[in-house]
Design a protein around this motif. Sequence first.
Motif, short mmCIF file in Angstrom:
data_model
loop_
_atom_site.label_atom_id
_atom_site.label_comp_id
_atom_site.label_asym_id
_atom_site.label_seq_id
_atom_site.Cartn_x
_atom_site.Cartn_y
_atom_site.Cartn_z
N ILE A 203 0.84 -1.20 0.00
CA ILE A 203 0.00 0.00 0.00
C ILE A 203 0.88 1.26 0.00
O ILE A 203 1.82 1.37 0.80
CB ILE A 203 -0.94 0.03 1.22
CG1 ILE A 203 -1.87 -1.19 1.19
CG2 ILE A 203 -1.77 1.30 1.24
CD1 ILE A 203 -2.77 -1.29 2.41
N HIS A 204 0.62 2.14 -0.93
CA HIS A 204 1.26 3.46 -0.97
C HIS A 204 0.12 4.49 -0.89
O HIS A 204 -1.05 4.12 -0.84
CB HIS A 204 2.00 3.68 -2.30
CG HIS A 204 3.01 2.63 -2.64
ND1 HIS A 204 4.36 2.79 -2.47
CD2 HIS A 204 2.87 1.38 -3.17
CE1 HIS A 204 5.01 1.70 -2.88
NE2 HIS A 204 4.12 0.83 -3.30
N ALA A 205 0.46 5.77 -0.90
CA ALA A 205 -0.58 6.80 -1.03
C ALA A 205 -0.07 7.91 -1.93
O ALA A 205 1.08 8.31 -1.84
CB ALA A 205 -0.97 7.35 0.33
N ALA A 238 4.20 13.31 -3.17
CA ALA A 238 4.94 12.36 -2.34
C ALA A 238 4.08 11.14 -2.07
O ALA A 238 2.86 11.17 -2.20
CB ALA A 238 5.32 13.02 -1.02
N CYS A 239 4.77 10.06 -1.68
CA CYS A 239 4.07 8.89 -1.18
C CYS A 239 3.74 9.19 0.29
O CYS A 239 4.61 9.58 1.05
CB CYS A 239 4.93 7.65 -1.29
SG CYS A 239 4.11 6.18 -0.63
N ALA A 240 2.48 9.02 0.67
CA ALA A 240 2.06 9.42 2.01
C ALA A 240 1.65 8.24 2.86
O ALA A 240 0.87 8.37 3.79
CB ALA A 240 0.92 10.42 1.90
N GLU A 241 2.15 7.05 2.52
CA GLU A 241 1.84 5.86 3.33
C GLU A 241 3.13 5.07 3.43
O GLU A 241 3.76 4.78 2.40
CB GLU A 241 0.76 5.03 2.60
CG GLU A 241 0.35 3.77 3.30
CD GLU A 241 -0.66 4.03 4.41
OE1 GLU A 241 -1.53 4.89 4.24
OE2 GLU A 241 -0.55 3.36 5.45
N TYR A 242 3.53 4.72 4.64
CA TYR A 242 4.81 4.01 4.79
C TYR A 242 4.78 2.71 3.99
O TYR A 242 3.88 1.88 4.17
CB TYR A 242 5.09 3.71 6.27
CG TYR A 242 6.40 2.99 6.43
CD1 TYR A 242 7.60 3.69 6.29
CD2 TYR A 242 6.46 1.63 6.64
CE1 TYR A 242 8.82 3.03 6.37
CE2 TYR A 242 7.66 0.97 6.73
CZ TYR A 242 8.84 1.68 6.60
OH TYR A 242 10.04 1.03 6.67
N CYS A 243 5.77 2.55 3.09
CA CYS A 243 5.73 1.42 2.16
C CYS A 243 7.04 0.64 2.13
O CYS A 243 7.23 -0.23 1.29
CB CYS A 243 5.37 1.91 0.77
SG CYS A 243 6.45 3.24 0.19
N GLY A 244 7.98 0.97 3.03
CA GLY A 244 9.24 0.23 3.05
C GLY A 244 10.40 1.17 3.32
O GLY A 244 10.21 2.35 3.62
N SER A 246 12.62 2.82 1.75
CA SER A 246 12.85 4.10 1.05
C SER A 246 11.55 4.86 0.80
O SER A 246 11.45 5.62 -0.17
CB SER A 246 13.62 3.86 -0.24
OG SER A 246 14.96 3.56 0.06
N HIS A 247 10.58 4.66 1.67
CA HIS A 247 9.31 5.39 1.55
C HIS A 247 9.54 6.90 1.43
O HIS A 247 8.89 7.58 0.64
CB HIS A 247 8.43 5.07 2.76
CG HIS A 247 7.46 6.13 3.12
ND1 HIS A 247 6.33 6.37 2.37
CD2 HIS A 247 7.44 7.01 4.14
CE1 HIS A 247 5.66 7.38 2.94
NE2 HIS A 247 6.31 7.78 4.00
N ALA A 248 10.50 7.41 2.22
CA ALA A 248 10.73 8.86 2.21
C ALA A 248 11.37 9.33 0.91
O ALA A 248 11.39 10.52 0.63
CB ALA A 248 11.63 9.25 3.39
N TRP A 249 11.88 8.40 0.10
CA TRP A 249 12.50 8.76 -1.18
C TRP A 249 11.58 8.37 -2.33
O TRP A 249 12.01 7.78 -3.31
CB TRP A 249 13.86 8.07 -1.33
CG TRP A 249 14.85 8.51 -0.31
CD1 TRP A 249 15.45 7.74 0.63
CD2 TRP A 249 15.36 9.84 -0.12
NE1 TRP A 249 16.29 8.49 1.39
CE2 TRP A 249 16.26 9.78 0.96
CE3 TRP A 249 15.13 11.07 -0.76
CZ2 TRP A 249 16.94 10.91 1.42
CZ3 TRP A 249 15.80 12.18 -0.29
CH2 TRP A 249 16.69 12.09 0.78
N MET A 250 10.33 8.66 -2.19
CA MET A 250 9.38 8.30 -3.24
C MET A 250 8.56 9.54 -3.60
O MET A 250 7.37 9.61 -3.35
CB MET A 250 8.49 7.15 -2.73
CG MET A 250 7.71 6.49 -3.83
SD MET A 250 6.92 4.99 -3.25
CE MET A 250 5.74 4.80 -4.58
N ALA A 251 9.26 10.52 -4.13
CA ALA A 251 8.60 11.79 -4.48
C ALA A 251 8.41 11.89 -5.99
O ALA A 251 8.89 11.04 -6.74
CB ALA A 251 9.45 12.95 -3.98
CU1 CUA Z 1 5.36 4.39 -1.37
CU2 CUA Z 1 5.50 5.18 0.84
#
Ligand code: CUA
Length: 371
Positions: A203-205, A238-244, A246-251
Amino acid sequence: MTSGGSGGPSACCRAAASVRNRAARPSHWGVDARAEMTKPRQAWLLSAAGWLLGCSGPQSALDPAGREAEELALIFWWMTAGCLVIWVASMGLALYAAFAARSRSMAFAKRLIIYGGAAIPTIGLTVLLAYGLALLPEFLAPARPGSLRIAVTAEQYWWRVRYLPGSEVTDRVARRGPIELANEIRLPIGQEVEFLLDTPDVIHAFWIPSLAGKVDVIPGRQTRLRLLPTRAGTYRGACAEYCGASHAWMAFSVVVQERAEFDAWLAAQARPALEPAEPAAQEGWRVFTANGCGACHAVRGSSADGVVGPDLTHVGGRLSLGAGLLPNQLVDFGRWVAETDALKPGVHMPAFGMLTAPELRALATYLESLE
Ligand code: CUA
């Protein structure tokens, strides 16, 4: 090729750093500012700067650049005002009860509890809830037939972007298949667009705070988001759901531009890549094929037709590398290929650290030539 505003740290962090730098320098009056500014005061100033800067910039829901974001910002301000009124009233009643109400009767106390503690809050919250819910049908309605439709697939940790055929906007440049790119979305100003969102993994957002609300991207189903950009500019999604890891590097970057500019960009995206002309780029293409890059990446118009990784047909023209991680420039392209796992833990692309420096430079020159 520019690094854009989207690739680096947020406006908030940059501003906080600049406040820090200014605080560390001696002032114009010859007095060392550090000596005067105590730590709690610094913390207060930084915190205030962070709060204020959160109200503007390329990634702020309170600085809307789209119809849906404007409506959401309005809800936020109404809710804030409502909460402020309720808080002031509650504090007033508490003070009244503590200091001035001793002489009142039990009947008055009961009325106060019924009206002040139950009736008024219920009415207030119901009005705010009704106001928020009334907007939902409009947000969830599908876009009008013929609207621009963009399929966005959230991958670990990047965004596959496909402009789907079937709209007046796309069919002028490419009638047959979707136009694919990665980590960058461009939109014509004043045109309604519908995003069709899915993911093959977790799940991402999907969230572009300046343009609309956030929507979960869920494996096994398609979610949708409709929006209408009203102001030109470059915004950050940005991705707004913790997904792993490198979640913070998913812009990703979202560029809203005038229709003519957008049409020219989309037409360029629809075209296949040009053959490399310069000897350095030709050598880069040789490195690209010799190392099997084409098994995962497509470069339309060449023999590289992989579908696992991002489409690289026009990668040299994008605003950032690695989904908002690095500026799009030669030296960073080489770094990204050689140190992928260190730069972005958990990403599926293996690092090609075995390539020599000249090979990396040639490869980066080839990729940068794909504009
Ligand atoms: Cu994709 Cu957080």
